[in-house]
Design an enzyme around this catalytic site. Sequence first.
Site, PDB file in Angstrom:
ATOM      1  CE  LYS A  82     -11.699  14.707 -23.648  1.00 45.79           C
ATOM      2  NZ  LYS A  82     -12.158  14.213 -24.965  1.00 45.79           N
ATOM      3  NE  ARG A 118     -13.915   8.373 -30.298  1.00 43.82           N
ATOM      4  CZ  ARG A 118     -13.266   9.414 -29.808  1.00 43.82           C
ATOM      5  NH1 ARG A 118     -11.968   9.323 -29.599  1.00 43.82           N
ATOM      6  NH2 ARG A 118     -13.886  10.549 -29.545  1.00 43.82           N
ATOM      7  CE1 TYR A 128      14.898  -1.768  -9.497  1.00 45.60           C
ATOM      8  CE2 TYR A 128      13.763   0.260 -10.129  1.00 45.60           C
ATOM      9  CZ  TYR A 128      13.998  -0.754  -9.208  1.00 45.60           C
ATOM     10  OH  TYR A 128      13.347  -0.746  -8.010  1.00 45.60           O
ATOM     11  CG  MET A 175       6.447   3.503  -8.833  1.00 42.38           C
ATOM     12  SD  MET A 175       5.789   2.246  -7.750  1.00 42.38           S
ATOM     13  CE  MET A 175       5.660   0.858  -8.856  1.00 42.38           C
TER      14      MET A 175
END
Length: 388
Positions: free
Chosen positions: A46, A144, A272, A320
């Site tokens: 998966k 779940r 930043y 980013m």
Amino acid sequence: MSADIATQALPRQQSGPVLEIDLEAVATNTRLLADRATGELMAVVKADGFGHGAEAVARTALANGATSLGVTSIQEATALRDAGLVAPVLSWLNTPEADFAAAIRRDIDLAVPTADHLAAIAGAAARTGRVAAIHLHADTGMARDGAAPADWLRLCVLAREAQHRGHVRVVGLMGHLSSADDPADPANVAGRRAFARFSRIARASGLRPATRHLAATAATLTDPRSHHQLCRVGAGLVGIDPSGTTALRGAMTLTAPVVNVRRVPAGTPVGYGHTYVTDGAATLALLPVGYADGMPRAASGQAEVLVRGRRRPVVGLISMDQMVVDVTGVRVGAGELVTILGPGERGEPTMADWATWSGTLPHEIVTGLGSRLTRSVIPAAPHLRSLP
Ligand SMILES: *Cc1c(COP(=O)(O)O)cnc(C)c1O
């Protein structure tokens, strides 16, 4: 910058980050897991094979001891069929509105957690004129995706009826353990006992599923009592052992070339928010990889990378698209390849390191490595088991 450094860096000709996938590691891990499993081994591929490429991991696992494949959605299962894989495939997470007819036509086994799913699957089987192979899915303690104990008997009775009418064949019964990463957790015993109760009720309902399965990677490595006829392993294939008991090999290496190097004086704020300020004169190297590529911003302030054989700190906030590394004292030029993540054999940070630095699991690191990265696949050597 001296000439020898430049010429060492340049022949690699790597102009951006490259994520290398080592299928030999997947092959080695699969063989170890197949040896540990008392029954068959299902390769869970998966989330694009935990970010390593579903088709490549599937083929490698099948050539090294796995006998079937597991995924969540029908879309993931269909993609494996489209890639030409003919091994048994189980899909276990679909809404009752999913395209079950497409799954049945393509020989995809389906997990059944509710009566609604069963009705939809039986209906799709009737329309396609085929028999759906189903695995009844029990909730063994996670609240779940399996059927709750209170709904189980009815689900078994309905499945027995659908089987009698010829629409479905109940081939499996599955559960999932919440806490197998800690073998001492009493939830494991509770989960195994719950699975035994679900199994007895299924049997009393007239069902004889040939394949009962409960264990994922951690229980495969630590708890043979949970193995039954099949272990479903995903993380272990790509080198993650949630139980921390077994040496598996990481299959990913992420490298990136230095974009530029600059010397800055003491007191220079970096990145930043100026969260980091150099305390002395420093040399900073810029790497063209950031959180959009899957390097978590939460690892800022803790992360390290391997530069010329040495661990050097990432400084300031990871952005980013880029991160800054303090390479003071290391002779580095633009183009120098830096190892950001790897199996750890040469001292480079591992997926487990990145997970620790960012407060998560290695699973989240490997599945998060972005599609923007250039991928390069190292094939596995042919293994005896894969020869005819
Ligand atoms: C993901 C998953 C697995 C594989 O678990 P690993 O710990 O990655 O081996 C097995 N079963 C189910 C139901 C899953 O969702």
